[in-house]
Write a protein that holds these residues in place. Structure first.
Motif, PDB file in Angstrom:
ATOM      1  N   THR A   1       0.855  -1.178   0.000  1.00  0.00           N
ATOM      2  CA  THR A   1       0.000   0.000   0.000  1.00  0.00           C
ATOM      3  C   THR A   1       0.891   1.227   0.000  1.00  0.00           C
ATOM      4  O   THR A   1       1.831   1.337   0.779  1.00  0.00           O
ATOM      5  CB  THR A   1      -0.939   0.021   1.225  1.00  0.00           C
ATOM      6  OG1 THR A   1      -1.713   1.219   1.191  1.00  0.00           O
ATOM      7  CG2 THR A   1      -0.155  -0.034   2.522  1.00  0.00           C
TER       8      THR A   1
ATOM      9  N   ASP B   1       0.024   4.337   0.525  1.00  0.00           N
ATOM     10  CA  ASP B   1      -0.629   5.485   1.158  1.00  0.00           C
ATOM     11  C   ASP B   1       0.366   6.486   1.715  1.00  0.00           C
ATOM     12  O   ASP B   1       0.045   7.661   1.864  1.00  0.00           O
ATOM     13  CB  ASP B   1      -1.559   5.020   2.281  1.00  0.00           C
ATOM     14  CG  ASP B   1      -2.798   4.333   1.749  1.00  0.00           C
ATOM     15  OD1 ASP B   1      -3.590   3.829   2.567  1.00  0.00           O
ATOM     16  OD2 ASP B   1      -2.971   4.301   0.516  1.00  0.00           O
TER      17      ASP B   1
ATOM     18  N   HIS C   1      -7.021   6.396  -2.840  1.00  0.00           N
ATOM     19  CA  HIS C   1      -6.381   5.495  -1.878  1.00  0.00           C
ATOM     20  C   HIS C   1      -7.092   4.152  -1.808  1.00  0.00           C
ATOM     21  O   HIS C   1      -6.454   3.110  -1.631  1.00  0.00           O
ATOM     22  CB  HIS C   1      -6.334   6.151  -0.501  1.00  0.00           C
ATOM     23  CG  HIS C   1      -5.346   7.267  -0.410  1.00  0.00           C
ATOM     24  ND1 HIS C   1      -3.996   7.048  -0.227  1.00  0.00           N
ATOM     25  CD2 HIS C   1      -5.490   8.597  -0.489  1.00  0.00           C
ATOM     26  CE1 HIS C   1      -3.364   8.205  -0.183  1.00  0.00           C
ATOM     27  NE2 HIS C   1      -4.257   9.174  -0.353  1.00  0.00           N
TER      28      HIS C   1
ATOM     29  N   ASN D   1      -5.795   2.225  -4.600  1.00  0.00           N
ATOM     30  CA  ASN D   1      -4.334   2.194  -4.715  1.00  0.00           C
ATOM     31  C   ASN D   1      -3.899   2.621  -6.116  1.00  0.00           C
ATOM     32  O   ASN D   1      -3.006   2.010  -6.720  1.00  0.00           O
ATOM     33  CB  ASN D   1      -3.802   0.793  -4.406  1.00  0.00           C
ATOM     34  CG  ASN D   1      -2.665   0.809  -3.404  1.00  0.00           C
ATOM     35  OD1 ASN D   1      -2.449   1.796  -2.714  1.00  0.00           O
ATOM     36  ND2 ASN D   1      -1.942  -0.287  -3.322  1.00  0.00           N
TER      37      ASN D   1
END
Length: 121
Positions: free
Chosen positions: A28, A30, A74, A77
């Motif tokens: 991820t 983020d 988000h 992704n």
């Protein structure tokens, strides 16, 4: 293992639009800034746009300001590059890349394989 996969490139007429996508898998992202770069034949790779990890700030090269918009989802992704009012000089292979930090500066940890954008009548 981290992978970045670009899509959305193609052939478009001058004045047209394309939306590029950069999807991450294997982790991820983020917490990392994501950038779009491009490389035209015979030219060096150049930065096009970048978005911070939060999505709250974005930078653009002078040559694309007002025409390109970067965004990120988000939940998916995925980072997008909306390209409007395309010009022949926008023709290049476009790459996305993940920075090692949450801001648009410093080392890059991963590159995608690139997607070809051709602007021609």
């Amino acid at each position: 293992q981290l992978q970045l996969v670009e899509s959305g490139g193609g052939l478009v007429q001058p004045g047209g639009s394309l939306r590029l996508s950069c999807a991450a898998s294997g982790f991820t992202w983020d917490y990392y800034a994501i950038g779009w770069f491009r490389q035209a034949p015979g030219k060096e790779r150049e930065g096009v746009s970048c978005i911070t990890s939060s999505g709250g700030s974005a930078d653009y090269a002078d040559s694309v300001k007002g025409r390109f918009t970067i965004s990120r989802d988000h939940a998916k992704n995925t980072v997008y590059l909306q390209m409007n009012s395309l010009k022949p000089e926008d023709t290049a292979v476009y790459y996305c890349a993940a920075y090692t930090k949450d801001y648009c500066s410093g080392p890059i940890s991963n590159w995608g394989q690139g997607t070809q954008v051709t602007v021609s009548s």
